[in-house]
Design an enzyme around this catalytic site. Structure first.
Site, PDB file in Angstrom:
ATOM      1  N   GLY A  49       4.447  -2.070 -69.268  1.00 30.97           N
ATOM      2  CA  GLY A  49       3.948  -0.539 -68.992  1.00 30.97           C
ATOM      3  C   GLY A  49       3.233   0.036 -67.850  1.00 30.97           C
ATOM      4  N   ASP A 105      -1.755   0.084 -69.772  1.00 29.66           N
ATOM      5  CA  ASP A 105      -1.481   1.616 -68.911  1.00 29.66           C
ATOM      6  C   ASP A 105      -2.032   2.272 -70.948  1.00 29.66           C
ATOM      7  OD1 ASP A 105      -0.390  -0.071 -71.596  1.00 29.66           O
ATOM      8  OD2 ASP A 105       2.112   0.522 -71.068  1.00 29.66           O
ATOM      9  N   ASP A 108      -4.341   1.300 -77.510  1.00 28.04           N
ATOM     10  CA  ASP A 108      -4.307   1.619 -79.064  1.00 28.04           C
ATOM     11  C   ASP A 108      -5.286   1.457 -79.953  1.00 28.04           C
ATOM     12  OD1 ASP A 108      -3.101   3.537 -80.776  1.00 28.04           O
ATOM     13  OD2 ASP A 108      -1.478   1.519 -80.901  1.00 28.04           O
ATOM     14  N   LYS A 136      -6.142   5.332 -76.694  1.00 28.27           N
ATOM     15  CA  LYS A 136      -6.617   6.586 -77.784  1.00 28.27           C
ATOM     16  C   LYS A 136      -7.466   6.381 -79.202  1.00 28.27           C
ATOM     17  CE  LYS A 136      -1.591   6.669 -77.752  1.00 28.27           C
ATOM     18  NZ  LYS A 136      -0.130   6.143 -79.350  1.00 28.27           N
ATOM     19  N   VAL A 158       3.381   8.282 -77.321  1.00 31.06           N
ATOM     20  CA  VAL A 158       3.388   8.694 -76.351  1.00 31.06           C
ATOM     21  C   VAL A 158       5.017   7.642 -75.025  1.00 31.06           C
ATOM     22  CG1 VAL A 158       1.866   9.950 -75.386  1.00 31.06           C
ATOM     23  CG2 VAL A 158       1.048   8.018 -74.575  1.00 31.06           C
ATOM     24  N   ASP A 164       6.725   3.274 -72.707  1.00 27.48           N
ATOM     25  CA  ASP A 164       8.825   2.886 -73.045  1.00 27.48           C
ATOM     26  C   ASP A 164       8.721   3.177 -75.004  1.00 27.48           C
ATOM     27  OD1 ASP A 164       7.788   0.390 -74.115  1.00 27.48           O
ATOM     28  OD2 ASP A 164       9.693   0.087 -74.404  1.00 27.48           O
TER      29      ASP A 164
HETATM   30  P1  IMP Z   1      -3.119  -2.484 -78.280  1.00 29.02           P
HETATM   31  O1  IMP Z   1      -2.890  -3.555 -79.141  1.00 29.02           O
HETATM   32  O2  IMP Z   1      -2.645  -1.741 -80.702  1.00 29.02           O
HETATM   33  O3  IMP Z   1      -4.346  -1.768 -78.449  1.00 29.02           O
HETATM   34  O4  IMP Z   1      -1.755  -1.801 -77.844  1.00 29.02           O
HETATM   35  C1  IMP Z   1      -1.714  -1.713 -76.329  1.00 29.02           C
HETATM   36  C2  IMP Z   1       0.127  -1.822 -76.607  1.00 29.02           C
HETATM   37  O5  IMP Z   1       0.940  -1.248 -77.392  1.00 29.02           O
HETATM   38  C3  IMP Z   1       0.516  -0.620 -75.098  1.00 29.02           C
HETATM   39  O6  IMP Z   1      -0.151  -1.656 -73.829  1.00 29.02           O
HETATM   40  C4  IMP Z   1       1.780  -0.529 -75.154  1.00 29.02           C
HETATM   41  O7  IMP Z   1       2.581  -1.088 -75.118  1.00 29.02           O
HETATM   42  C5  IMP Z   1       1.426  -0.064 -76.666  1.00 29.02           C
HETATM   43  N1  IMP Z   1       1.365   1.189 -77.198  1.00 29.02           N
HETATM   44  C6  IMP Z   1       0.419   1.878 -77.878  1.00 29.02           C
HETATM   45  N2  IMP Z   1       0.797   3.654 -78.191  1.00 29.02           N
HETATM   46  C7  IMP Z   1       1.490   3.246 -77.250  1.00 29.02           C
HETATM   47  C8  IMP Z   1       1.682   5.101 -77.010  1.00 29.02           C
HETATM   48  O8  IMP Z   1       1.591   5.747 -77.697  1.00 29.02           O
HETATM   49  N3  IMP Z   1       3.399   5.033 -76.507  1.00 29.02           N
HETATM   50  C9  IMP Z   1       4.214   3.649 -75.616  1.00 29.02           C
HETATM   51  N4  IMP Z   1       3.290   2.366 -76.049  1.00 29.02           N
HETATM   52  C10 IMP Z   1       2.244   2.352 -76.493  1.00 29.02           C
HETATM   53 MG    MG Z   2       0.698  -2.666 -72.684  1.00 31.04          MG
END
Ligand code: IMP
Ligand code: MG
Length: 181
Positions: A49, A105, A108, A136, A158, A164
């Site tokens: 990403g 990228d 979350d 986020k 997004v 993606d």
């Molecule tokens: P986390 O481990 O929950 O912080 O998620 C991180 C990963 O989930 C990011 O590096 C993205 O690859 C994917 N991700 C989280 N939210 C989105 C989104 O809104 N669009 C696309 N990919 C996302």
């Molecule tokens: Mg990622």
């Protein structure tokens, strides 16, 4: 309206246009340039990403850097409160005694960067910072200090500018909200 192969997943709302993204990436580049003056830094791109953001960011910094790539997959349990990550692609560089800057990228839940950070810290870098394009904040379950943030965004899924949905939309020049119908 941008058509996808699946008509239920068309996107029609631009959250961040190219005109908004690029100046902000350049601003982050200037900030990173100031903070890493006279330092040698290893920039790590979290695939896939962060690819597009990374390409623009490395052209917006004026510092001495090497680069490397990691690719991760995460395993979440039902509550999403824990889970772990696995390296699909590990670093090719020894990071001990290096100044390391992770470029991702989006953050979350924080799960991915929480584990990646701990994993890299165990390899004794001389410094470790994190830069993300999108944050986020409302979704965080794993607290992680982020040193450079491009934009705080609402809790929406997004796509575009490298991000993606099922490998679609990475090539969009802007970041759009995916509307699920
Ligand atoms: P986390 O481990 O929950 O912080 O998620 C991180 C990963 O989930 C990011 O590096 C993205 O690859 C994917 N991700 C989280 N939210 C989105 C989104 O809104 N669009 C696309 N990919 C996302
Ligand atoms: Mg990622």
């Amino acid at each position: 309206m941008i058509q996808s192969k699946n008509p239920a997943l068309n996107i029609d709302k631009i959250l961040l246009s190219e005109d908004v993204i690029l100046p902000r990436v350049q601003e982050l580049g200037r900030q990173i340039t100031q903070d890493y003056q006279n330092k040698d830094v290893l920039l790590i791109c979290v695939l896939k990403g962060a690819l597009v953001f990374f390409a623009d960011l490395i052209r917006s910094v004026d510092i001495c850097f090497d680069l490397d790539f990691v690719q991760l997959s995460s395993y979440r349990n039902n509550t999403q409160s824990s889970g772990s990550i696995m390296f699909c692609r590990d670093l090719a560089t020894d990071i001990s005694d290096r100044n390391v800057l992770i470029i991702d990228d989006i953050i979350d839940s924080g799960l991915t960067l929480y584990h990646l950070r701990n994993c890299l810290l165990s390899k004794n870098p001389s410094s470790l910072k994190i830069c993300v394009l999108l944050n986020k904040p409302s979704r965080r379950t794993h607290p992680v200090v982020i040193d450079y943030v491009g934009f705080d965004i609402p809790d929406e899924f997004v796509v575009g500018y490298g991000l993606d949905f099922n490998e679609m939309y990475r090539g969009l020049r802007h970041i759009a909200i995916l509307e699920k119908e």
